[in-house]
Design a protein around this motif. Structure first.
Motif, PDB file in Angstrom:
ATOM      1  N   ILE A  10     -51.719  31.516  30.155  1.00 33.56           N
ATOM      2  CA  ILE A  10     -50.327  31.714  30.894  1.00 33.56           C
ATOM      3  C   ILE A  10     -49.921  30.633  31.435  1.00 33.56           C
ATOM      4  N   VAL A  11     -50.774  29.575  31.635  1.00 39.66           N
ATOM      5  CA  VAL A  11     -50.419  28.174  32.225  1.00 39.66           C
ATOM      6  C   VAL A  11     -49.683  27.372  30.783  1.00 39.66           C
ATOM      7  N   PHE A  12     -50.487  27.282  30.028  1.00 39.38           N
ATOM      8  CA  PHE A  12     -49.987  26.609  28.709  1.00 39.38           C
ATOM      9  C   PHE A  12     -48.574  27.253  28.188  1.00 39.38           C
ATOM     10  N   TYR A  13     -48.592  28.625  28.169  1.00 41.55           N
ATOM     11  CA  TYR A  13     -47.542  29.120  27.732  1.00 41.55           C
ATOM     12  C   TYR A  13     -46.221  28.933  28.572  1.00 41.55           C
ATOM     13  N   ILE A  15     -45.693  26.345  30.376  1.00 45.35           N
ATOM     14  CA  ILE A  15     -45.453  24.892  29.932  1.00 45.35           C
ATOM     15  C   ILE A  15     -44.464  24.798  28.625  1.00 45.35           C
ATOM     16  N   PHE A  16     -44.924  25.389  27.828  1.00 49.37           N
ATOM     17  CA  PHE A  16     -44.376  25.319  26.621  1.00 49.37           C
ATOM     18  C   PHE A  16     -43.122  26.153  26.532  1.00 49.37           C
ATOM     19  N   ILE A  17     -42.956  27.309  27.157  1.00 50.92           N
ATOM     20  CA  ILE A  17     -41.810  27.976  27.027  1.00 50.92           C
ATOM     21  C   ILE A  17     -40.440  27.135  27.781  1.00 50.92           C
ATOM     22  N   ARG A  18     -41.069  26.327  28.790  1.00 49.78           N
ATOM     23  CA  ARG A  18     -40.084  25.633  29.482  1.00 49.78           C
ATOM     24  C   ARG A  18     -39.578  24.404  28.527  1.00 49.78           C
ATOM     25  N   PHE A  23     -34.601  23.191  23.817  1.00 49.59           N
ATOM     26  CA  PHE A  23     -33.854  23.164  22.438  1.00 49.59           C
ATOM     27  C   PHE A  23     -33.522  24.564  21.755  1.00 49.59           C
ATOM     28  N   ASN A  24     -34.245  25.500  22.429  1.00 46.34           N
ATOM     29  CA  ASN A  24     -33.885  26.860  21.682  1.00 46.34           C
ATOM     30  C   ASN A  24     -33.246  27.701  22.842  1.00 46.34           C
ATOM     31  N   HIS A  25     -32.210  28.353  22.172  1.00 47.24           N
ATOM     32  CA  HIS A  25     -31.455  29.172  22.953  1.00 47.24           C
ATOM     33  C   HIS A  25     -32.109  30.326  23.509  1.00 47.24           C
ATOM     34  N   LYS A  26     -32.914  31.220  22.617  1.00 43.41           N
ATOM     35  CA  LYS A  26     -33.474  32.415  23.039  1.00 43.41           C
ATOM     36  C   LYS A  26     -34.696  31.944  24.283  1.00 43.41           C
ATOM     37  N   ALA A  27     -35.279  30.768  24.216  1.00 38.03           N
ATOM     38  CA  ALA A  27     -36.283  30.547  25.237  1.00 38.03           C
ATOM     39  C   ALA A  27     -35.516  30.346  26.379  1.00 38.03           C
ATOM     40  N   ARG A  28     -34.335  29.719  26.368  1.00 32.33           N
ATOM     41  CA  ARG A  28     -33.504  29.346  27.537  1.00 32.33           C
ATOM     42  C   ARG A  28     -33.116  30.489  28.195  1.00 32.33           C
TER      43      ARG A  28
END
Length: 98
Positions: A10-13, A15-18, A23-28
């Motif tokens: 969860i912590v690494f995810y 960090i990764f998703i932020r 760069f990624n619209h869907k992640a934003r």
């Protein structure tokens, strides 16, 4: 060991998703949609006077499959307001005006 692995994931995810959201619209959309989510929900729900039925869909496809159930519920129980939430930001974006 399982709890530790899950918490680390969860912590690494997070960090990764932020990072990906730069760069990624869907992640934003994923990040933006969850910002202050619980306080916003609490505030919106405080304004509701009558009964509420909450339907949660993980994806747009799940919503499309469940839509007849939601519509049937609304016909059978018109006094209920419907709260519809999505896990998928793309599902929300497609159906937010419905």
């Amino acid at each position: 060991m399982g709890k530790l692995s899950y918490r680390l994931f969860i912590v690494f995810y997070s960090i990764f998703i932020r990072f990906a959201s730069l760069f990624n619209h869907k992640a934003r959309l994923f990040i933006r949609g969850r910002k202050n989510l619980l306080p916003r929900l609490e505030q919106d729900l405080k304004q509701k006077k009558g009964p509420l039925a909450w339907f949660h869909c993980a994806s747009l496809g799940e919503f499309e499959q469940g839509r007849p159930i939601i519509e049937s519920f609304k016909k059978q129980f018109p006094q209920y307001e419907i709260l519809l939430t999505f896990f998928s930001p793309s599902g929300y974006e497609v159906r937010k005006k419905l």
